[in-house]
Motif scaffolding. Structure first.
Motif, mmCIF file in Angstrom:
data_model
loop_
_atom_site.group_PDB
_atom_site.id
_atom_site.type_symbol
_atom_site.label_atom_id
_atom_site.label_comp_id
_atom_site.label_asym_id
_atom_site.label_seq_id
_atom_site.Cartn_x
_atom_site.Cartn_y
_atom_site.Cartn_z
ATOM 1 N N PRO A 1 4.286 15.026 -4.187
ATOM 2 C CA PRO A 1 5.412 14.096 -4.066
ATOM 3 C C PRO A 1 4.923 12.660 -4.132
ATOM 4 C CG PRO A 1 4.913 15.129 -1.948
ATOM 5 C CD PRO A 1 4.058 15.783 -2.963
ATOM 6 N N PRO A 2 5.758 11.767 -4.665
ATOM 7 C CA PRO A 2 5.317 10.377 -4.775
ATOM 8 C C PRO A 2 5.121 9.757 -3.395
ATOM 9 C CG PRO A 2 7.630 10.597 -5.411
ATOM 10 C CD PRO A 2 7.106 11.971 -5.175
ATOM 11 N N PRO A 3 4.059 8.956 -3.233
ATOM 12 C CA PRO A 3 3.821 8.307 -1.955
ATOM 13 C C PRO A 3 4.883 7.239 -1.667
ATOM 14 C CG PRO A 3 1.869 8.170 -3.380
ATOM 15 C CD PRO A 3 3.002 8.686 -4.192
ATOM 16 N N ASN A 4 5.069 6.953 -0.373
ATOM 17 C CA ASN A 4 5.915 5.822 0.027
ATOM 18 C C ASN A 4 5.152 4.541 -0.289
ATOM 19 O OD1 ASN A 4 8.077 7.297 1.478
ATOM 20 N ND2 ASN A 4 6.365 7.938 2.750
ATOM 21 N N VAL A 5 5.881 3.507 -0.664
ATOM 22 C CA VAL A 5 5.278 2.200 -0.928
ATOM 23 C C VAL A 5 5.704 1.276 0.193
ATOM 24 C CG1 VAL A 5 5.118 0.241 -2.514
ATOM 25 C CG2 VAL A 5 5.300 2.578 -3.420
ATOM 26 N N TRP A 6 4.722 0.671 0.879
ATOM 27 C CA TRP A 6 4.963 -0.210 2.027
ATOM 28 C C TRP A 6 4.516 -1.620 1.676
ATOM 29 C CZ3 TRP A 6 7.617 2.756 5.192
ATOM 30 C CH2 TRP A 6 7.345 4.112 5.255
ATOM 31 N N LYS A 7 5.322 -2.602 2.049
ATOM 32 C CA LYS A 7 4.977 -3.995 1.770
ATOM 33 C C LYS A 7 4.585 -4.714 3.020
ATOM 34 C CE LYS A 7 7.925 -3.958 -2.132
ATOM 35 N NZ LYS A 7 8.211 -4.605 -3.276
ATOM 36 N N HIS B 1 0.849 -1.179 0.000
ATOM 37 C CA HIS B 1 0.000 0.000 0.000
ATOM 38 C C HIS B 1 0.888 1.233 0.000
ATOM 39 C CE1 HIS B 1 0.756 0.038 4.361
ATOM 40 N NE2 HIS B 1 0.350 1.301 4.343
ATOM 41 N N ARG B 2 0.282 2.404 -0.252
ATOM 42 C CA ARG B 2 1.038 3.650 -0.345
ATOM 43 C C ARG B 2 0.490 4.658 0.655
ATOM 44 N NH1 ARG B 2 -0.001 5.168 -6.356
ATOM 45 N NH2 ARG B 2 -2.050 4.516 -5.676
ATOM 46 N N SER B 3 1.397 5.515 1.157
ATOM 47 C CA SER B 3 0.983 6.604 2.048
ATOM 48 C C SER B 3 1.993 7.733 1.992
ATOM 49 C CB SER B 3 0.817 6.104 3.489
ATOM 50 O OG SER B 3 2.068 5.793 4.059
ATOM 51 N N ARG B 4 1.562 8.899 2.462
ATOM 52 C CA ARG B 4 2.445 10.073 2.555
ATOM 53 C C ARG B 4 1.780 11.128 3.422
ATOM 54 N NH1 ARG B 4 1.524 12.018 -3.634
ATOM 55 N NH2 ARG B 4 -0.717 12.324 -3.423
ATOM 56 N N LEU B 5 2.586 12.057 3.923
ATOM 57 C CA LEU B 5 2.067 13.212 4.646
ATOM 58 C C LEU B 5 1.202 14.011 3.682
ATOM 59 C CD1 LEU B 5 1.961 15.162 7.068
ATOM 60 C CD2 LEU B 5 4.020 16.238 6.122
ATOM 61 N N MET B 6 -0.024 14.274 4.083
ATOM 62 C CA MET B 6 -0.941 14.995 3.212
ATOM 63 C C MET B 6 -1.193 16.400 3.708
ATOM 64 S SD MET B 6 -4.267 16.163 2.686
ATOM 65 C CE MET B 6 -5.521 15.338 3.594
ATOM 66 N N GLY B 7 -1.374 16.560 5.014
ATOM 67 C CA GLY B 7 -1.771 17.873 5.466
ATOM 68 C C GLY B 7 -1.505 18.141 6.926
ATOM 69 N N ILE B 8 -1.610 19.402 7.253
ATOM 70 C CA ILE B 8 -1.511 19.881 8.616
ATOM 71 C C ILE B 8 -2.858 20.522 8.931
ATOM 72 C CG2 ILE B 8 -0.368 21.505 10.161
ATOM 73 C CD1 ILE B 8 2.120 21.222 8.302
ATOM 74 N N VAL B 9 -3.489 20.069 10.006
ATOM 75 C CA VAL B 9 -4.790 20.593 10.403
ATOM 76 C C VAL B 9 -4.616 21.330 11.731
ATOM 77 C CG1 VAL B 9 -7.193 20.043 10.893
ATOM 78 C CG2 VAL B 9 -5.915 18.655 9.241
ATOM 79 N N ALA C 1 -2.483 -0.509 10.477
ATOM 80 C CA ALA C 1 -1.776 -1.687 10.982
ATOM 81 C C ALA C 1 -0.263 -1.473 10.964
ATOM 82 C CB ALA C 1 -2.157 -2.917 10.155
ATOM 83 N N ARG C 2 0.250 -0.844 9.895
ATOM 84 C CA ARG C 2 1.693 -0.562 9.801
ATOM 85 C C ARG C 2 2.124 0.337 10.945
ATOM 86 N NH1 ARG C 2 5.447 3.100 8.044
ATOM 87 N NH2 ARG C 2 3.909 4.716 7.623
ATOM 88 N N LEU C 3 1.330 1.366 11.224
ATOM 89 C CA LEU C 3 1.681 2.310 12.279
ATOM 90 C C LEU C 3 1.497 1.703 13.669
ATOM 91 C CD1 LEU C 3 0.235 5.423 10.498
ATOM 92 C CD2 LEU C 3 2.654 4.929 10.901
ATOM 93 N N GLU C 4 0.527 0.803 13.827
ATOM 94 C CA GLU C 4 0.380 0.086 15.098
ATOM 95 C C GLU C 4 1.625 -0.758 15.371
ATOM 96 O OE1 GLU C 4 -4.301 -0.720 15.927
ATOM 97 O OE2 GLU C 4 -3.410 -1.817 14.257
#
Length: 127
Positions: free
Chosen positions: A121-127, A3-11, A82-85
């Motif tokens: 920016p390109p998202p990180n790819v996590w396996k 799956h892919r993820s990245r920093l998107m925003g500051i709230v 799950a990755r962050l847990e």
């Protein structure tokens, strides 16, 4: 499956009765234009746009104490949670369409659905 993820925003969460005044302050403080206020499922926001070369910024009216939180966008929110847990974070709640998480150091952040993976920016790819 990857799956892919990245920093998107500051709230910027603001416990205030005057969201426009809060957005005016933060816009001037950060040198960002104050966008149009909007409501999403009862939550009130002001879109401040993107920091040049950086993440999206929003001001949000909240009922909890004011704070700043990060949004991480992911194409698979459950896989990212799950990755962050596995790194020590914990799930706090599913709210509307995102996971509210807490880092091992106590900061809250959200995992939101990735909208435009080919923009920015390109998202990180996590396996």
């Amino acid at each position: 499956m990857a799956h892919r993820s990245r920093l998107m925003g500051i709230v910027i969460d603001c416990e205030t009765g005057d969201l426009d005044a809060a957005a005016t302050f933060w816009g001037k403080a950060l040198g960002l234009p104050q966008g149009t206020p909007y409501t999403d499922e009862g939550a009130r926001y002001v879109d401040m746009g993107h920091v040049p070369g950086g993440p999206h910024v929003e001001v949000q009216q909240v009922t909890h104490p004011s704070r700043v939180h990060l949004d991480i966008e992911a194409d698979d929110q459950d896989a990212e949670a799950a990755r962050l847990e596995a790194l020590g974070a914990k799930r706090i709640a599913w709210v509307r369409r995102w996971w509210v998480m807490e880092a091992p150091t106590g900061q809250r952040f959200c995992i939101v659905k990735m909208k435009s993976p080919d923009v920015g920016p390109p998202p990180n790819v996590w396996k």
